[in-house]
Design an enzyme around this catalytic site. Sequence first.
Site, short mmCIF file in Angstrom:
data_model
loop_
_atom_site.label_atom_id
_atom_site.label_comp_id
_atom_site.label_asym_id
_atom_site.label_seq_id
_atom_site.Cartn_x
_atom_site.Cartn_y
_atom_site.Cartn_z
N THR A 24 17.76 31.48 -16.84
CA THR A 24 18.27 32.34 -17.91
C THR A 24 19.77 32.14 -18.12
O THR A 24 20.26 32.25 -19.25
CB THR A 24 17.97 33.82 -17.63
OG1 THR A 24 18.47 34.17 -16.33
CG2 THR A 24 16.48 34.10 -17.69
N ASP A 100 11.23 23.46 -17.29
CA ASP A 100 12.40 23.03 -18.06
C ASP A 100 13.09 21.77 -17.53
O ASP A 100 14.02 21.26 -18.14
CB ASP A 100 13.42 24.17 -18.17
CG ASP A 100 13.78 24.77 -16.81
OD1 ASP A 100 13.88 24.02 -15.82
OD2 ASP A 100 13.96 26.01 -16.75
N HIS A 115 3.81 24.28 -12.66
CA HIS A 115 3.28 24.44 -14.01
C HIS A 115 3.56 23.22 -14.89
O HIS A 115 3.45 23.31 -16.11
CB HIS A 115 3.86 25.70 -14.65
CG HIS A 115 3.48 26.95 -13.92
ND1 HIS A 115 4.23 28.11 -13.95
CD2 HIS A 115 2.41 27.23 -13.12
CE1 HIS A 115 3.65 29.04 -13.20
NE2 HIS A 115 2.55 28.52 -12.69
N CYS A 123 -1.50 12.74 -23.55
CA CYS A 123 -2.66 12.79 -24.43
C CYS A 123 -3.76 13.60 -23.76
O CYS A 123 -4.09 13.36 -22.59
CB CYS A 123 -3.15 11.38 -24.74
SG CYS A 123 -4.66 11.36 -25.74
N CYS A 126 -6.84 10.63 -23.32
CA CYS A 126 -6.72 9.49 -22.40
C CYS A 126 -5.72 9.72 -21.28
O CYS A 126 -5.67 8.94 -20.32
CB CYS A 126 -6.37 8.21 -23.17
SG CYS A 126 -4.68 8.16 -23.83
N ASN A 208 16.62 38.37 -6.91
CA ASN A 208 16.06 38.52 -8.25
C ASN A 208 16.79 39.62 -9.00
O ASN A 208 17.34 40.55 -8.40
CB ASN A 208 14.56 38.84 -8.18
CG ASN A 208 13.85 38.56 -9.49
OD1 ASN A 208 14.08 37.53 -10.12
ND2 ASN A 208 13.01 39.48 -9.92
#
Length: 238
Positions: A24, A100, A115, A123, A126, A208
């Site tokens: 962020t 990112d 992720h 693709c 393929c 956090n």
Amino acid sequence: MKEIADLLKASSYTTIMTGAGMSTESGLPDFRSQQGLWQKYDPVKMASTEAMRSNRSAFVSFYQKRIEALQSVSPNDGHILLSEWERNGLVQQIITQNVDNLHQEAGSRLVSELHGSLAALRCDECGKKEDTSRYVRAEIKCPSCSGLLRPDIVLFGEILPSRALEDAEKAALQSDLFIVMGTSLTVAPASYFPQDAKQNGASLVIINESETELDYLADYLFTGHSISETIRLINAHL
């Protein structure tokens, strides 16, 4: 912060796990806060396998914007310092939920991307990889087989890549220090890794902006702190 720096210096295997809060400060939104991306967009309608097949124009437009946004951001001080820690042998693995590519741009090499990454397309037929500039130019057909090009990420409704998952699980179990940065730890299986590390004897540090689901397990807890600033303060004692 000196205690965390001392733990880093004493640790034989340190794993860092990062989420959207890590980026962020580079100017990218997170997903689940009140200002997060999923407050503005329905992920099922924009970021799922169903959207890719039945709502294709909206799906492509959504990821065009995300890819274009990445072209204007850079790694922040936190990313850069983590890469320095890696080069200095203080970090053995980074597990990231982010797509990112900012850890790699900062110089980190030991990165498990749970992720996937928006740094490439692939693709859907393929599997061939293509440059993201094709999406920016609205070229959505594979030049090899005419299949649909898609971001090389995990969409809602898909399983995580087995290699990244295996690397993350292995790192968690090897760790004697596990540091969580910028994630609320609400999404499985990522939320399992700090628990696995803790149960296997690792010290657990959570940094956090808001409370997380696993705060009760943390040996050291820093809530409401800037991720980059906290990393800088730790680094000052190394």
